[in-house]
Design an enzyme around this catalytic site. Structure first.
Site, short mmCIF file in Angstrom:
data_model
loop_
_atom_site.label_atom_id
_atom_site.label_comp_id
_atom_site.label_asym_id
_atom_site.label_seq_id
_atom_site.Cartn_x
_atom_site.Cartn_y
_atom_site.Cartn_z
N GLU A 1 -9.75 -1.86 5.70
CA GLU A 1 -10.38 -1.58 6.99
C GLU A 1 -11.59 -2.50 7.19
O GLU A 1 -12.11 -3.05 6.21
CB GLU A 1 -10.82 -0.11 7.03
CG GLU A 1 -9.70 0.90 6.83
CD GLU A 1 -8.73 0.99 8.03
OE1 GLU A 1 -8.77 0.13 8.93
OE2 GLU A 1 -7.92 1.93 8.04
N HIS B 1 -7.17 -4.73 10.61
CA HIS B 1 -6.94 -4.51 9.18
C HIS B 1 -5.67 -5.22 8.70
O HIS B 1 -4.74 -5.47 9.48
CB HIS B 1 -6.94 -3.02 8.81
CG HIS B 1 -5.74 -2.23 9.22
ND1 HIS B 1 -5.83 -0.97 9.77
CD2 HIS B 1 -4.41 -2.47 9.13
CE1 HIS B 1 -4.63 -0.49 10.00
NE2 HIS B 1 -3.73 -1.38 9.63
N ASP C 1 0.81 -1.22 0.00
CA ASP C 1 0.00 0.00 0.00
C ASP C 1 0.84 1.27 0.00
O ASP C 1 2.05 1.22 0.25
CB ASP C 1 -0.96 -0.01 1.20
CG ASP C 1 -0.32 -0.52 2.49
OD1 ASP C 1 0.92 -0.56 2.56
OD2 ASP C 1 -1.05 -0.89 3.41
N ASN D 1 -7.23 -2.73 14.64
CA ASN D 1 -8.66 -2.97 14.37
C ASN D 1 -8.85 -4.17 13.44
O ASN D 1 -9.92 -4.37 12.88
CB ASN D 1 -9.31 -1.72 13.75
CG ASN D 1 -8.72 -1.36 12.39
OD1 ASN D 1 -7.78 -1.99 11.93
ND2 ASN D 1 -9.27 -0.35 11.75
C1 F6R Z 1 1.67 -1.53 6.13
C2 F6R Z 1 0.29 -1.97 6.26
C3 F6R Z 1 -0.45 -1.96 7.55
C4 F6R Z 1 0.42 -2.31 8.77
C5 F6R Z 1 -0.42 -2.30 10.04
C6 F6R Z 1 0.43 -2.52 11.26
O1 F6R Z 1 2.12 -1.63 4.79
O2 F6R Z 1 -0.29 -2.33 5.28
O3 F6R Z 1 -1.53 -2.85 7.47
O4 F6R Z 1 0.99 -3.56 8.56
O5 F6R Z 1 -1.08 -1.08 10.16
O6 F6R Z 1 1.31 -1.43 11.41
P1 F6R Z 1 2.51 -1.47 12.44
O7 F6R Z 1 3.45 -2.52 11.98
O8 F6R Z 1 3.14 -0.10 12.35
O9 F6R Z 1 1.91 -1.77 13.76
#
Ligand code: F6R
Length: 240
Positions: free
Chosen positions: A142, A137, A67, A135
């Site tokens: 989401e 995701h 992403d 959450n």
């Molecule tokens: C990152 C992504 C997100 C993160 C998730 C966890 O490319 O797609 O889904 O993997 O938000 O983020 P962290 O690792 O910062 O807790």
């Protein structure tokens, strides 16, 4: 889903490195699906050390990232392309043209999503690395995202904007939308490796593993993947 519980973050990263480097060593032309965020940083350090110290080569490896924020330029330190170059690619011998991520500045968002979906079909992934949102995701899918969705532009949940604001000067600077692979694209990878650490992920880990498979918890779709490994530290595993 195969579950590995480790003592702490460092051990989680070491286990993840064993799996990732196994893929790279068994196929020097492998396609790696990669993630940003705090979770994979330990793994990326081990990959760069392995390339530098042991000569493991990434010259023919191709990568696709999950992403990218909409509207951020590649020179913005908060963009995911910048993150990947700083935290991984500059420490590997991978040519940058072998690395792929959505163009957050694309003028035609729909065309950009179509381009990325076509690219993902041309480059079937050997492994997709994922972090987990508090959450539930995965990537920026989401809660409520239909499981059949492919690359799309998403409006970020308030909780995600808040979680990610630590990397920006102020919360108002966090982009409110992003390009992301969809759950369908993620499920197409041959292998999935999902990592989570820390207490604030414990509820999401529980829902992903033990909850019903539901679009309200996007990560729960991974229960249906034939080759998915979850590595969690003891804190993130505390509700399992
Ligand atoms: C990152 C992504 C997100 C993160 C998730 C966890 O490319 O797609 O889904 O993997 O938000 O983020 P962290 O690792 O910062 O807790």
């Amino acid at each position: 889903m195969k579950i590995i519980v480790t003592k702490d973050y460092d051990k989680m990263s070491e286990k993840a490195f064993e799996i990732m480097s196994g893929v790279v060593k068994s196929n020097p032309r492998a396609v790696l699906g990669l993630a940003t965020g705090t979770t994979p940083l330990g793994l990326y350090k081990l990959m760069t050390a392995d390339c530098k110290d042991n000569g493991t080569s990434y010259k023919k490896i191709r990568t696709v990232n999950l992403d990218e924020y909409a509207g951020l330029d590649i020179t913005s330190p908060q963009s995911y392309v910048y993150f990947m170059r700083e935290n991984l690619f500059k420490g590997l011998d991978i040519p940058l043209e072998n690395t792929n991520i959505e163009n957050g500045k694309a003028a035609d968002a729909e065309a950009e999503c179509a381009r990325y979906n076509a690219l993902l079909s041309e480059l079937p992934r050997d492994i997709q690395l994922l972090g987990l949102g508090s959450n539930g995701h995965i990537a920026f899918n989401e809660p409520g995202t239909p499981f059949g969705t492919q690359t799309h532009v998403v409006k970020l949940a308030e909780s995600t904007v808040k979680d990610n604001s630590r990397l920006f000067e102020k919360i108002g600077d966090v982009p409110t939308s992003a390009f992301t692979m969809g759950p369908k694209n993620i499920m197409q990878s041959k292998k999935v490796l999902i990592l989570a650490y820390g207490e604030n992920k414990a509820r999401a880990v529980y829902e992903m593993v033990n909850g019903e498979v539901t679009e309200s918890c996007p990560a729960s779709i991974l229960q249906l993947h034939p080759d998915c490994t979850l590595i969690v530290d003891e804190k993130a595993a505390s509700l399992l």
